[in-house]
Design an enzyme around this catalytic site. Structure first.
Site, mmCIF file in Angstrom:
data_model
loop_
_atom_site.group_PDB
_atom_site.id
_atom_site.type_symbol
_atom_site.label_atom_id
_atom_site.label_comp_id
_atom_site.label_asym_id
_atom_site.label_seq_id
_atom_site.Cartn_x
_atom_site.Cartn_y
_atom_site.Cartn_z
ATOM 1 N N THR A 48 0.825 -1.211 0.000
ATOM 2 C CA THR A 48 0.000 0.000 0.000
ATOM 3 C C THR A 48 0.862 1.266 0.000
ATOM 4 O OG1 THR A 48 -0.215 -0.166 2.415
ATOM 5 C CG2 THR A 48 -2.002 -1.090 1.086
ATOM 6 N N ASP A 49 2.126 1.144 0.404
ATOM 7 C CA ASP A 49 3.047 2.287 0.326
ATOM 8 C C ASP A 49 3.411 2.618 -1.112
ATOM 9 O OD1 ASP A 49 3.042 2.333 3.055
ATOM 10 O OD2 ASP A 49 5.189 2.003 3.310
ATOM 11 N N TYR A 50 3.201 1.679 -2.026
ATOM 12 C CA TYR A 50 3.534 1.916 -3.423
ATOM 13 C C TYR A 50 2.328 2.464 -4.198
ATOM 14 C CZ TYR A 50 6.589 -1.823 -1.677
ATOM 15 O OH TYR A 50 7.408 -2.600 -0.895
#
Length: 823
Positions: free
Chosen positions: A595-597
């Site tokens: 989800t950080d990407y």
């Protein structure tokens, strides 16, 4: 009340329709231009039960075309092309995802449309970009994630790499395209001139490697794949643990910032008699140093994880989640799609939207807004349109414009005074951002803004080192606060000051920076900024039109808002982990902090939309972005399959419902692979001819290939195992078969397409001379990215900012130094 006041023509297919939907969610009028028979994306499953193949019942189409209007035009027909050109003259944005060169061949390329509408922003999304040696290669999601290294990092070590099953590559590109388009509009509103936005899906996917794409250039060890975890140096970090009713993601790491979470977990385990007294003495802060010096055997880490796994196996996912909240542990359920839909966190935050859909005669639960805006909340209440339902009305509007009744005036130009631009140039010159972001999900969003001219000032502290500075790859595999490729990649082109936020004097410095800034971004836990007296109302008191954006894992409200964590946990609780892997094994999970990407692309768009609104109205606002919620957009078809049909997404490995074969096959070399996807019978016949398979096999249609998939995959694997990957890639591409080697960082550094696109850039660095970073993932034709600096050293620009930007005198500076604030 919505924000954007633009007309967008969406000519894209499944490779770009998320872009139009994001802009529609932000308030733009988006007109989907469909060919006769409807968009190709209407034929992508899943479908509503009993309506397989019906273009009006594609849940994929529903997922990425909400809130749009639809018109039918045949752009290969001269008359319809003329209608489209007339419509483009009334538009602010055109989005297309056709084969590079195809639109220009029809007289509908960027040069053609900009000639009659110079203020137009023309956005193209393609597998590899509009030019370069691979620009016209056949490509699918599988081959692009192979080209972008993400595939290399996912799956079981003893099997081929495995992809996330719902096509992700072009969703990454589409989300990137939304921010890119808004950057071009920001410039257009000041210069009056549009330009061509060229987005490469391969480059967009590279963000999902967490900067391991730089490993070879840093002379650092190659990334590897590990089912249910990740390898970090000598440590095999397990991110999947058993629960009594499924799996959870348990993070057990060390150091002063993260170690206490593990200590609290083992205190709980000990309370229940599930570990020895000695386990209360684990050196959570200095464990890594102990392994490095030989004081602690590496096997001790495996034992610690074994103890934790044996314990979590005795608890349900719900029990473990509740304990994580009460005891502040790094544990979340590995959620199925059903879990995601039913999770109280999303319901409490009113994330889901029930939208009436005529095709099923009832409301359907859709993923909701990707961010919460205090002044311009997103209105998500319209389903995807029926094919061509708005054709007559839209064409009548064109005629009205031709008769001298324009749709609406262009937005007023917003000049940026030279004294605000400073030395920055680029599309976003003059935009000033104060950045309290950390690790990746936040910094990646402001990095793209810095690439295009925004002045970004980071606030860090020497007393608590930013976690990204401690994450590989490192130069020559040597750790150090200035050696991390991840930090450099996320923060290239930014300035950095150091402040000890525990000291009250730091707040006054920050408030002076807030007076300077247009936007303040932060990604701390929900209470941190308020605890420093720096909540939105505090900032607004000194800068009434300030925009503040908060990005945290689960948002600022709801029962999970206080749960500290990382993107690995967001990926687990958003449904990505459970669906990735092989049907006969436990979930392998997606690589890293997935989800950080994804979420940074939504955050960039949210910030730019708020700036656009501020420019028009003078009104700032507060943005609350949940990284997990924003990322659910990438699983929307699976969510709808559950909410409409009650079907639970499974783990299909690399297989695809509409292509066969569709798999990853071995080639010569250690851990070397090629991804091959046959999109048609013609591609299958071409593959058979290259491989020398007999004519009976070549004659198999899709249904028969699907029925024999096991046997065909084995046959192809036996053949490819003796082939050189590069030579085979060339042979198949020459015959129009979608394929690509599964690349690692060595391959990326030598990739001629990435070289052509200047993807890897050597930026100046104050301590190391120069350091490699990735370039922009898209190109702007008139105001290209300017990337000359790597990331800042700790506190590199403290004096420059305080003296040069804030205008402090020497006496004020001396006071701050003596008080220890500048640390």
């Amino acid at each position: 009340m919505t924000s954007l006041a633009y007309r967008v023509l969406d000519l894209s297919d499944e490779r770009g329709q998320l872009t139009g939907q994001m802009l529609a969610d932000l308030g733009a009028e988006v007109i989907l231009v469909e060919p006769p028979g409807g968009s190709p994306s209407r034929r992508i499953g899943p479908f509503t039960e009993g309506n397989e193949g019906d273009p009006n019942h594609s849940l994929w189409f529903w997922s990425y075309n909400r809130s749009k209007r639809s018109i039918t035009l045949d752009i290969d027909d001269p008359g319809d092309r003329a209608e489209l050109r007339a419509l483009a003259d009334t538009a602010d944005v055109v989005i297309e995802s056709d084969q590079p060169g195809s639109m220009a061949a029809r007289g509908l390329g960027p040069d053609d449309l900009l000639a009659t509408n110079p203020s137009l922003v023309y956005t193209s999304i393609s597998p590899f970009g509009q030019d370069g040696p691979k620009a016209r290669w056949a490509a699918t999601d599988l081959t692009v994630v192979g080209a972008g290294m993400q595939l290399f990092l996912m799956g079981d070590a003893d099997r081929p790499p495995v992809r996330i099953p719902l096509d992700q590559a072009f969703l990454h590109a589409s989300a990137e395209a939304s921010a890119a388009t808004l950057i071009a509009l920001y410039d257009r509103n000041r210069s009056g001139l549009g330009q061509h936005v060229d987005v490469s899906a391969q480059q967009a996917v590279l963000q999902a490697t967490q900067s391991l794409s730089l490993s070879h250039l840093y002379n650092s060890p190659e990334g590897t794949r590990m089912s249910g975890g990740a390898q970090l140096g000598p440590f095999n970090i397990r991110l999947r643990s058993p629960a009594a009713d499924g799996f959870v993601s348990t993070t057990i790491l060390f150091g002063s910032a993260i170690g206490p979470f593990g200590q609290r977990l083992f205190e709980w385990i000990h309370e229940e008699g599930a570990c020895d007294d000695a386990d209360l003495e684990i050196d959570w802060e200095n464990f890594v140093d102990g392994v490095a010096t030989g004081r602690i055997p590496i096997e001790e880490y495996d034992r610690i994880q074994d103890v934790a796994a044996a314990f979590t196996a005795t608890k349900t996912k719900a029990e473990l989640q509740q304990a994580a909240l009460e005891r502040r542990l790094l544990i979340v359920p590995i959620a199925t799609v059903a879990d995601v839909v039913q999770l109280e966190q999303y319901r409490t935050r009113d994330f889901w939207r029930d939208i009436e859909v005529a095709e099923v005669g009832r409301p359907v639960q859709f993923p909701g807004p990707f961010a919460k805006f205090s002044s311009t909340p997103m209105a998500i209440d319209r389903p995807a349109p029926a094919p061509g339902c708005d054709t007559d009305a839209v064409l009548a509007e064109i005629q009205g414009a031709a008769d001298g009744r324009p749709r609406s005036p262009l937005p007023p130009a917003v000049p940026t005074p030279d004294d605000q631009r400073g030395e920055r140039t680029g599309a976003l010159a003059g935009l000033k951002i104060l950045d309290f972001m950390w690790v990746m999900a936040g910094p990646a969003a402001t990095r793209v803004l810095a690439d295009y001219g925004a002045q970004v000032i980071r606030v860090e502290s020497a007393n608590k080192i930013e976690a990204a500075r401690t994450i590989q790859p490192f130069i020559d595999n040597e750790g150090g606060a200035e050696n991390s490729g991840l930090f450099q990649n996320m923060n290239a082109g930014k300035m950095c000051i150091t402040l000890d936020m525990s000291k009250p004097e730091a707040r006054e410095v920050v408030l002076d920076l807030v007076r300077w800034a247009d936007v303040v971004c932060e990604s701390f836990s929900p209470k941190a900024m308020k605890a420093w007296g720096l909540g939105y109302q505090d900032l607004k008191a000194v800068n009434p039109d300030i925009i503040m954006a908060s990005s945290c894992l689960f948002g600022l409200t709801g029962p999970l808002s206080s749960l500290a964590g990382f993107g690995t946990m967001g990926a687990a609780l958003s449904g990505f982990y459970e669906v990735t892997g092989w049907p006969d094994r436990d979930p392998a999970g997606c690589f890293g902090a997935y989800t950080d990407y994804i979420s940074p692309r939504f955050l960039s768009s949210a910030i730019l939309a708020a700036v656009d609104h501020r420019d028009r109205t003078g009104e700032g606002q507060y943005i609350d972005l949940s990284q997990a919620e924003a990322s659910i957009s990438f699983l929307a078809p699976a969510v709808l399959d559950y909410t409409v049909n009650g079907r639970q997404a499974g783990r299909p490995g690399n297989r695809h419902p509409a292509m066969a074969p569709h798999a990853v096959f071995p080639v010569t070399g250690d851990d070397r692979w090629i991804a091959i996807a046959c999109q048609s019978d013609d591609q299958w016949r071409s593959l058979c001819e290259v491989a020398g398979f007999d004519t009976d096999l070549a004659a198999l249609d899709f249904d028969h290939r699907k029925a024999k998939e096991d046997d065909l995959e084995q046959l192809i694997a036996d053949w490819t195992a003796g082939q050189d990957g590069g030579q085979l890639e060339t042979l198949l591409q020459e015959r129009g078969v979608a394929c690509h080697r599964v690349q690692n960082s060595i391959d990326l550094a030598a990739d001629p397409q990435l070289a052509h696109r200047h993807h890897f850039v050597e930026g100046e660095h104050a301590e190391n001379g120069s350091m490699w970073v990735e370039g922009s993932r898209f190109e702007l034709s008139r105001t290209p990215a300017e990337i000359t600096q790597a990331g800042p050293t700790l506190g590199q620009h403290t004096f420059d900012v305080l003296l040069g930007i804030l205008g402090y005198d020497d006496e004020r500076l001396s006071e701050l130094v003596v008080s220890g604030v500048l640390e």
